[in-house]
Design an enzyme around this catalytic site. Structure first.
Site, PDB file in Angstrom:
ATOM      1  N   CYS A 134      42.747  35.475  34.538  1.00 54.11           N
ATOM      2  CA  CYS A 134      43.753  36.638  34.812  1.00 54.11           C
ATOM      3  C   CYS A 134      42.896  37.994  35.371  1.00 54.11           C
ATOM      4  CB  CYS A 134      44.600  37.010  33.712  1.00 54.11           C
ATOM      5  SG  CYS A 134      45.929  38.150  34.003  1.00 54.11           S
ATOM      6  N   CYS A 137      44.354  41.197  34.060  1.00 52.63           N
ATOM      7  CA  CYS A 137      44.209  41.642  32.504  1.00 52.63           C
ATOM      8  C   CYS A 137      42.803  41.935  32.260  1.00 52.63           C
ATOM      9  CB  CYS A 137      44.391  40.240  31.653  1.00 52.63           C
ATOM     10  SG  CYS A 137      45.958  39.265  32.161  1.00 52.63           S
ATOM     11  N   ASP A 138      41.733  41.179  32.918  1.00 55.74           N
ATOM     12  CA  ASP A 138      40.315  41.083  32.560  1.00 55.74           C
ATOM     13  C   ASP A 138      39.471  41.840  33.527  1.00 55.74           C
ATOM     14  OD1 ASP A 138      41.017  40.070  30.090  1.00 55.74           O
ATOM     15  OD2 ASP A 138      40.836  38.223  31.049  1.00 55.74           O
TER      16      ASP A 138
END
Ligand code: NAP
Length: 318
Positions: A134, A137-138
């Site tokens: 992701c 997200c990261d």
């Protein structure tokens, strides 16, 4: 057999938000936790884009808080996997762990989607320590560092393009020499000077030291030669699989298996069955959009159950 007004299958942000709303409406939902209690967020570390947490929040902590909030209002939790369901009759029947059967007047399906993984050495070991599925997200954690994206579809193009905001360079590793992605997404990635290409190249192993990822070992399909592409992060973007197998096509799904809902509601093709979160969303797949759709599903269930009671009462007095 244990009977409930509403059962919620899955405990990611969608299922738990549905549980909070349904519990607050006194529906005493039974929530089945599934194979990955808390959903995909429990496999990430810090979540920085969930509103309300200016300093960020750890994924598992966010999910535990949502669970406790649902419990506080009377949601009951059951650890187990929904292995089959019977949707052609009401009350619906759900079997958990191939063993226990439950009945419910309404169902909320929030079983999520699972990222597909390569299954190569080092991948599982370095999950959350440089291996991710992701970018949203990261990606932020790879500011000023080189990263790799594996895949040749729209997701890989989108993730790679997004990651160029942070990374020094992004190398797309794809197993064939032609991409699967749509032309517009390909063109956008190809025009980005920070994106490098390793086509016709097979991922072989994630390389790492004791703490973090150091690169990806790949094999050139034409020559058969192996080399290591240095990188601090490896993003696997080879698609997702919605967790709908247990439904055995009893409700309408798209060609990949995502549940089709009757937008703008969360209703599915079976009356009384509602869906929310990643199991019906191949596009946004964010914790906050999942939570929003969970709220919609619980409100839809409330309305559905109220209408069923009115219908039953008027039928009885007719
Ligand atoms: P996808 O289209 O199925 O592409 C998956 C890619 O990963 C393919 O290039 C595939 O290679 C590769 N792959 C699969 N298994 C692999 C393995 N074991 N090892 C190495 N490579 C592997 O999946 P997606 O990109 O996630 O897209 C899914 C759907 O969402 C599509 O319909 C897409 O259009 C849509 N989507 C749209 C957008 C957008 O419009 N903004 C963004 C993201 C996704 P092969 O090509 O060789 O099979």
């Amino acid at each position: 057999m244990d009977k409930h007004r509403v059962m919620i299958l899955g405990t990611g942000p969608a299922g738990l938000t549905a549980a909070i709303y349904a519990a607050r409406a006194n529906l005493e939902p039974l929530v089945v936790e599934g194979a990955e209690p808390g959903g995909q967020l429990t496999t990430t570390t810090e979540v920085e884009n969930f509103p309300g947490f200016p300093e960020g929040v750890m994924g598992p902590e966010l999910m535990e808080n949502m669970r406790q909030q649902a419990e506080r209002f009377g949601a009951k939790f059951l650890t187990g996997l929904a292995t089959s369901a019977k949707l052609d009759q009401r009350p619906f029947r759900v079997t958990v762990d191939d063993d226990e059967e439950f009945e419910a007047d309404a169902l909320i399906i929030s079983t999520g989607a699972s990222a597909k993984w390569l299954g190569i050495s080092g991948e599982a070991e370095m999950m959350g320590r440089g291996v991710s599925s992701c970018a949203t997200c990261d990606g932020f954690f790879f500011r000023g560092k080189p990263v790799i994206v594996v895949g040749g579809g729209d997701s890989a193009m989108e993730e790679a393009t997004f990651l160029t905001k942070f990374a020094t360079e992004v190398t797309i590793v794809h197993r064939r020499d032609t991409l699967r992605a749509s032309k517009v997404m390909q063109d956008r990635a190809k025009a980005n000077p920070k994106i490098k290409w390793a086509l016709d190249t097979e991922p072989v192993a994630v390389e790492a030291n004791e703490k973090t990822v150091t690169g990806l070992r790949v094999r050139d399909n034409a020559s058969g030669e192996e080399r290591v592409l240095a990188a601090d992060g490896v993003f696997v973007a080879i698609g997702h699989r919605p967790n709908t197998e247990f439904l055995e096509n009893q409700l309408q799904v798209d060609k990949v298996g995502y549940i089709v809902t009757k937008e703008p509601s969360s209703a599915t093709s079976v009356e009384g069955v509602f869906a929310c979160g990643d199991v019906m969303d191949p596009v946004y797949r964010q914790a906050v959009t999942a939570a929003g759709s969970g709220c919609k599903a619980a409100l839809d269930v409330e309305k559905f159950l109220e209408a069923s009671v009115t219908h039953d009462t008027s039928a009885a007095t007719a």
